[in-house]
Design a protein around this motif. Structure first.
Motif, PDB file in Angstrom:
ATOM      1  N   TYR A 198     124.317  73.754 -21.587  1.00 21.45           N
ATOM      2  CA  TYR A 198     123.395  72.703 -21.144  1.00 21.45           C
ATOM      3  C   TYR A 198     122.747  73.045 -19.818  1.00 21.45           C
ATOM      4  O   TYR A 198     121.682  72.523 -19.483  1.00 21.45           O
ATOM      5  N   SER A 199     123.379  73.959 -19.075  1.00 14.14           N
ATOM      6  CA  SER A 199     122.814  74.323 -17.773  1.00 14.14           C
ATOM      7  C   SER A 199     121.413  74.906 -17.911  1.00 14.14           C
ATOM      8  O   SER A 199     120.596  74.826 -16.983  1.00 14.14           O
ATOM      9  N   LEU A 200     121.105  75.502 -19.062  1.00 11.31           N
ATOM     10  CA  LEU A 200     119.774  76.075 -19.256  1.00 11.31           C
ATOM     11  C   LEU A 200     118.683  75.011 -19.246  1.00 11.31           C
ATOM     12  O   LEU A 200     117.529  75.306 -18.921  1.00 11.31           O
ATOM     13  N   VAL A 214     122.159  71.624 -30.377  1.00 10.25           N
ATOM     14  CA  VAL A 214     121.138  72.188 -29.498  1.00 10.25           C
ATOM     15  C   VAL A 214     120.721  71.119 -28.490  1.00 10.25           C
ATOM     16  O   VAL A 214     120.313  70.027 -28.875  1.00 10.25           O
ATOM     17  N   PRO A 215     120.813  71.389 -27.203  1.00  9.53           N
ATOM     18  CA  PRO A 215     120.341  70.411 -26.211  1.00  9.53           C
ATOM     19  C   PRO A 215     118.848  70.144 -26.412  1.00  9.53           C
ATOM     20  O   PRO A 215     118.085  71.043 -26.783  1.00  9.53           O
ATOM     21  N   SER A 216     118.456  68.919 -26.166  1.00 13.46           N
ATOM     22  CA  SER A 216     117.042  68.573 -26.358  1.00 13.46           C
ATOM     23  C   SER A 216     116.442  67.919 -25.128  1.00 13.46           C
ATOM     24  O   SER A 216     115.304  67.438 -25.177  1.00 13.46           O
ATOM     25  N   SER A 217     117.172  67.923 -24.019  1.00 15.72           N
ATOM     26  CA  SER A 217     116.673  67.287 -22.803  1.00 15.72           C
ATOM     27  C   SER A 217     116.133  68.333 -21.836  1.00 15.72           C
ATOM     28  O   SER A 217     116.193  69.534 -22.085  1.00 15.72           O
ATOM     29  N   GLY A 218     115.600  67.864 -20.726  1.00 20.07           N
ATOM     30  CA  GLY A 218     115.131  68.758 -19.678  1.00 20.07           C
ATOM     31  C   GLY A 218     114.065  69.721 -20.177  1.00 20.07           C
ATOM     32  O   GLY A 218     113.182  69.349 -20.954  1.00 20.07           O
ATOM     33  N   SER A 219     114.160  70.967 -19.770  1.00 18.72           N
ATOM     34  CA  SER A 219     113.149  71.953 -20.155  1.00 18.72           C
ATOM     35  C   SER A 219     113.135  72.223 -21.656  1.00 18.72           C
ATOM     36  O   SER A 219     112.125  72.683 -22.196  1.00 18.72           O
ATOM     37  N   PHE A 220     114.232  71.902 -22.362  1.00 16.93           N
ATOM     38  CA  PHE A 220     114.289  72.151 -23.803  1.00 16.93           C
ATOM     39  C   PHE A 220     113.381  71.216 -24.590  1.00 16.93           C
ATOM     40  O   PHE A 220     113.089  71.472 -25.758  1.00 16.93           O
ATOM     41  N   LEU A 224     123.694  81.378 -16.197  1.00 12.41           N
ATOM     42  CA  LEU A 224     122.255  81.619 -16.288  1.00 12.41           C
ATOM     43  C   LEU A 224     121.455  80.378 -15.912  1.00 12.41           C
ATOM     44  O   LEU A 224     120.273  80.468 -15.589  1.00 12.41           O
ATOM     45  N   GLY A 225     122.098  79.234 -15.934  1.00 14.30           N
ATOM     46  CA  GLY A 225     121.435  78.009 -15.485  1.00 14.30           C
ATOM     47  C   GLY A 225     121.104  78.017 -14.003  1.00 14.30           C
ATOM     48  O   GLY A 225     120.341  77.171 -13.528  1.00 14.30           O
ATOM     49  N   ASN A 226     121.654  78.987 -13.248  1.00 13.36           N
ATOM     50  CA  ASN A 226     121.348  79.108 -11.815  1.00 13.36           C
ATOM     51  C   ASN A 226     120.007  79.785 -11.561  1.00 13.36           C
ATOM     52  O   ASN A 226     119.543  79.816 -10.413  1.00 13.36           O
ATOM     53  N   LEU A 227     119.391  80.315 -12.603  1.00 11.95           N
ATOM     54  CA  LEU A 227     118.155  81.092 -12.437  1.00 11.95           C
ATOM     55  C   LEU A 227     116.963  80.142 -12.377  1.00 11.95           C
ATOM     56  O   LEU A 227     116.186  80.020 -13.324  1.00 11.95           O
ATOM     57  N   ASP A 262     114.914  89.702 -20.559  1.00  7.47           N
ATOM     58  CA  ASP A 262     114.643  90.072 -21.945  1.00  7.47           C
ATOM     59  C   ASP A 262     115.724  91.018 -22.435  1.00  7.47           C
ATOM     60  O   ASP A 262     115.703  92.222 -22.158  1.00  7.47           O
ATOM     61  N   LEU A 263     116.672  90.459 -23.189  1.00  9.71           N
ATOM     62  CA  LEU A 263     117.781  91.233 -23.741  1.00  9.71           C
ATOM     63  C   LEU A 263     117.743  91.217 -25.262  1.00  9.71           C
ATOM     64  O   LEU A 263     118.736  91.556 -25.912  1.00  9.71           O
ATOM     65  N   TYR A 264     116.620  90.839 -25.838  1.00  7.75           N
ATOM     66  CA  TYR A 264     116.544  90.674 -27.292  1.00  7.75           C
ATOM     67  C   TYR A 264     116.621  92.006 -28.038  1.00  7.75           C
ATOM     68  O   TYR A 264     116.392  93.083 -27.485  1.00  7.75           O
ATOM     69  N   SER A 265     116.997  91.886 -29.322  1.00  8.30           N
ATOM     70  CA  SER A 265     117.099  93.043 -30.220  1.00  8.30           C
ATOM     71  C   SER A 265     118.071  94.093 -29.685  1.00  8.30           C
ATOM     72  O   SER A 265     117.726  95.265 -29.505  1.00  8.30           O
ATOM     73  N   ASN A 266     119.297  93.642 -29.422  1.00  9.35           N
ATOM     74  CA  ASN A 266     120.413  94.503 -29.062  1.00  9.35           C
ATOM     75  C   ASN A 266     121.622  94.095 -29.896  1.00  9.35           C
ATOM     76  O   ASN A 266     121.469  93.510 -30.975  1.00  9.35           O
ATOM     77  N   ASN A 267     122.810  94.404 -29.418  1.00  8.81           N
ATOM     78  CA  ASN A 267     124.041  94.043 -30.129  1.00  8.81           C
ATOM     79  C   ASN A 267     124.987  93.256 -29.226  1.00  8.81           C
ATOM     80  O   ASN A 267     126.210  93.385 -29.352  1.00  8.81           O
ATOM     81  N   PHE A 268     124.444  92.458 -28.327  1.00  7.96           N
ATOM     82  CA  PHE A 268     125.292  91.655 -27.452  1.00  7.96           C
ATOM     83  C   PHE A 268     126.065  90.634 -28.277  1.00  7.96           C
ATOM     84  O   PHE A 268     125.555  90.060 -29.252  1.00  7.96           O
ATOM     85  N   ASN A 269     127.319  90.369 -27.850  1.00  2.00           N
ATOM     86  CA  ASN A 269     128.128  89.348 -28.505  1.00  2.00           C
ATOM     87  C   ASN A 269     128.726  88.432 -27.442  1.00  2.00           C
ATOM     88  O   ASN A 269     128.449  88.566 -26.260  1.00  2.00           O
ATOM     89  N   GLY A 270     129.560  87.509 -27.893  1.00  2.00           N
ATOM     90  CA  GLY A 270     130.157  86.563 -26.955  1.00  2.00           C
ATOM     91  C   GLY A 270     129.201  85.441 -26.616  1.00  2.00           C
ATOM     92  O   GLY A 270     128.143  85.270 -27.242  1.00  2.00           O
ATOM     93  N   ALA A 271     129.576  84.670 -25.624  1.00  7.16           N
ATOM     94  CA  ALA A 271     128.827  83.463 -25.269  1.00  7.16           C
ATOM     95  C   ALA A 271     127.669  83.755 -24.327  1.00  7.16           C
ATOM     96  O   ALA A 271     127.669  84.754 -23.600  1.00  7.16           O
ATOM     97  N   ILE A 272     126.688  82.872 -24.329  1.00  4.63           N
ATOM     98  CA  ILE A 272     125.640  82.897 -23.310  1.00  4.63           C
ATOM     99  C   ILE A 272     126.255  82.359 -22.021  1.00  4.63           C
ATOM    100  O   ILE A 272     126.773  81.241 -22.004  1.00  4.63           O
ATOM    101  N   PRO A 273     126.230  83.117 -20.937  1.00  8.61           N
ATOM    102  CA  PRO A 273     126.888  82.652 -19.708  1.00  8.61           C
ATOM    103  C   PRO A 273     126.272  81.353 -19.182  1.00  8.61           C
ATOM    104  O   PRO A 273     125.046  81.231 -19.078  1.00  8.61           O
TER     105      PRO A 273
END
Length: 233
Positions: A161-163, A183-189, A139-142, A125-136
């Motif tokens: 897509y790893s998510l 936006v990916p729409s397959s798998g868990s999405f 994180l699909g390894n989690l 949970d990193l919401y409501s901050n000022n993070f920038n850049g790409a989503i790594p």
């Protein structure tokens, strides 16, 4: 050697073992090192991290830290703590961490890719901050992750897509960022709705409720069935 002398020697050996044991010596305790590195990169106006000191060699006694029965850190709770600064790559050393709760602060900079090493993570949970850049992409390894909330930041780039391969994912919120692309729409999405991706004007695709450039327009939704009005007698 007299019995009394043997006891003295044994006592000194035990003392040396305690001094140099990795759980006691803060210099060799990777969890202490990781958490203190985080603290050193943060501005803490309310002094919520006052117990996070390297000479306090048991992080299980630190405020806002929870450990398991093996005295390994499994949870960090620092939501709404008025903290600012950057996350550090040393967080990737917390191999047993399950919950990383840093929401509602003023963290900035990028989300470190090494967070993908935290394979026991259940909630990020990193919401409501000022993070920038790409989503790594890492994180699909989690594979145990159930809650991923990165909303209300300034993240950009495409959604990895790893998510979609995280089959345990139950809650996803990437809304209110600057993400772009399809936006990916397959798998868990497949289980998520456009609410998970709202207020990212450059996103497109079915889950963004907006056709991607060059793609055919969405088919209109079928009209709702209207029940006939009963005739008055």
């Amino acid at each position: 050697m007299a019995k009394a002398e043997q006891q003295v020697v044994l006592s000194r050996i035990l003392l040396l073992l305690l001094v140099f044991h990795p759980q006691v010596n803060g210099l060799s305790n990777t969890e202490v090192d990781a958490l203190y590195s985080l603290k050193s990169n943060l501005i803490d106006p309310d002094n919520v991290l006052q117990t996070w000191e390297p000479d306090n060699v048991n992080p299980c006694k630190w405020f806002h830290v929870t450990c398991n029965n093996e005295n390994s850190v499994i949870r960090i709770d620092l939501g709404h703590a008025s903290l600012s600064g950057h996350l550090v790559p040393q967080l990737g050393q917390l191999s047993n961490l399950q919950y990383l709760e840093l929401f509602g602060n003023n963290f900035s900079g990028v989300i470190p890719g090494v967070l993908g090493n935290l394979t026991n993570l259940v909630s990020l949970d990193l919401y409501s901050n000022n993070f920038n850049g790409a989503i790594p992409d890492s994180l699909g390894n989690l594979s145990k992750l159930r809650f991923l909330r990165l909303n209300n930041n300034s993240l950009s780039g495409s959604i990895p897509y790893s998510l979609t391969y995280i089959t345990s994912l139950q809650v996803l919120d990437l809304s209110n960022n600057n993400l772009s692309g399809e936006v990916p729409s397959s798998g868990s999405f497949a289980q998520f709705t456009p609410n998970s991706f709202a207020n990212n004007p450059l996103l497109c695709g079915t889950l963004a409720a907006k056709p991607c450039p060059g793609a055919p327009a969405f088919s209109p939704l079928p009209p709702y069935a209207v029940a006939p009005t009963p005739m008055s007698s």
